[in-house]
Design an enzyme around this catalytic site. Structure first.
Site, PDB file in Angstrom:
ATOM      1  CD  GLU A  46      -5.061   0.671  15.842  1.00 17.19           C
ATOM      2  OE1 GLU A  46      -4.814   0.408  17.029  1.00 17.19           O
ATOM      3  OE2 GLU A  46      -4.211   1.160  15.074  1.00 17.19           O
ATOM      4  CB  SER A  83     -11.674  -3.212   6.887  1.00 16.27           C
ATOM      5  OG  SER A  83     -11.213  -3.719   8.122  1.00 16.27           O
ATOM      6  CG  ASP A  84     -13.327  -6.171  10.128  1.00 10.79           C
ATOM      7  OD1 ASP A  84     -12.285  -5.713   9.621  1.00 10.79           O
ATOM      8  OD2 ASP A  84     -13.426  -6.454  11.325  1.00 10.79           O
ATOM      9  CD  GLU A 112      -1.154  -1.935  13.402  1.00  8.29           C
ATOM     10  OE1 GLU A 112      -2.318  -1.461  13.362  1.00  8.29           O
ATOM     11  OE2 GLU A 112      -0.887  -3.077  13.001  1.00  8.29           O
ATOM     12  NE  ARG A 171      -4.026  -0.134   0.972  1.00  8.88           N
ATOM     13  CZ  ARG A 171      -4.570  -1.234   1.416  1.00  8.88           C
ATOM     14  NH1 ARG A 171      -4.414  -1.578   2.658  1.00  8.88           N
ATOM     15  NH2 ARG A 171      -5.273  -2.003   0.615  1.00  8.88           N
ATOM     16  NE  ARG A 194      13.793  -7.025   9.630  1.00  9.25           N
ATOM     17  CZ  ARG A 194      13.650  -8.036  10.478  1.00  9.25           C
ATOM     18  NH1 ARG A 194      12.530  -8.691  10.550  1.00  9.25           N
ATOM     19  NH2 ARG A 194      14.655  -8.387  11.258  1.00  9.25           N
TER      20      ARG A 194
HETATM   21  N1  HPA Z   1      -9.117  -6.546  14.851  1.00  6.26           N
HETATM   22  C1  HPA Z   1      -7.914  -5.988  14.850  1.00  6.26           C
HETATM   23  N2  HPA Z   1      -7.464  -5.249  13.855  1.00  6.26           N
HETATM   24  C2  HPA Z   1      -8.255  -5.040  12.792  1.00  6.26           C
HETATM   25  C3  HPA Z   1      -9.530  -5.603  12.741  1.00  6.26           C
HETATM   26  C4  HPA Z   1      -9.988  -6.381  13.831  1.00  6.26           C
HETATM   27  O1  HPA Z   1     -11.099  -6.898  13.837  1.00  6.26           O
HETATM   28  N3  HPA Z   1     -10.083  -5.247  11.547  1.00  6.26           N
HETATM   29  C5  HPA Z   1      -9.159  -4.480  10.905  1.00  6.26           C
HETATM   30  N4  HPA Z   1      -8.063  -4.361  11.662  1.00  6.26           N
END
Ligand code: HPA
Length: 238
Positions: free
Chosen positions: A185, A209-210, A187, A28, A47
């Protein structure tokens, strides 16, 4: 003795701009550099963690991947802040919603980060740490989002050490959701602590994203388009 190059970054002094955008994924980082930056130059590839510096609307900007998790972003953000003179790091990543008000594609700005990580133990505080973002970057992100028609939702988030929870009933995300924490998340907490310790600035922008509540998730293609808006916001405030 100079601290650079480091074991993880083989760039020279001055190779990075004042602001570094940090996606988790090295590919990305390459995509952002090739799509949005004028004259991108590869400044790190140790890396495969690709770092580029170029220009956005005439302004010098860098982009480098963080990898996944707090140990990884902990290393890269520490070295950028403390050895390469970087002032601002804007994480651009994804998160899972744990609050019913959030839908996939929403963009969250992490005001503060709760965490299950022990990254903060190194600071030796008897109480608890309360890492938070830079107010300047946050307010600029909210304004930039308004300008491009992508609302930015500010609020607290959870930085977890665990993606696959062993026992959902005991999961940290279900506990902190009751405290109004919006998404999870892996980080921001370490990034915010490194920024605080170095006297620098950080912000995590997160595309949902979910959803851990509804089970809804974005396809790979949908992720790309919603990321584009978040990237534009990050580039505008860089
Ligand atoms: N958990 C942790 N990090 C994430 C998640 C999750 O469900 N979805 C996107 N990053």
């Amino acid at each position: 003795m100079s601290n650079i190059p480091t074991p993880h970054i083989n760039a020279k002094q001055g190779d990075f701009a004042r602001t570094v955008l940090m996606p988790g994924d090295p590919l990305r980082s390459k995509f952002i550099a090739e799509t949005f930056l004028e004259d991108p130059v590869l400044v790190n590839n140790v890396r495969g963690v690709q770092g580029y510096t170029g220009a956005y609307k005439g302004k010098r900007v860098s982009v480098m991947a963080s990898g996944m998790g707090m140990p990884s972003i902990g290393i890269y953000s520490y070295e950028l802040y403390n050895f390469y003179g970087v002032e601002n790091i804007i994480r651009i990543g994804t998160a899972g919603a744990i609050n019913a008000k959030l839908k996939v594609r929403d963009v969250v700005a992490a005001m503060s980060a709760y965490s299950t990580s022990n990254y903060g133990y190194q600071f030796g505080l008897d109480g608890v740490l309360a890492p938070c973002c830079s107010y300047e970057l946050l307010s600029a992100a909210v304004k930039a989002g308004e300008a491009i028609g992508q609302p930015v939702v500010p609020g607290p988030i959870l930085s977890s050490d665990v993606f696959y929870e062993h026992n959902n009933a005991l999961s940290a995300s279900s506990k902190v959701a009751k405290l109004g924490v919006m998404c999870v998340e892996m980080e921001a907490y370490a990034l915010y602590l490194n920024a605080a310790a170095a006297g620098k600035n950080a912000l995590a922008l997160l595309t949902i994203s979910d959803s851990l509540i509804t089970g809804e998730s974005l396809s790979a293609e949908e992720r790309q388009t919603s990321f584009t808006k978040m990237m534009e916001i990050a580039l505008e405030i860089a």
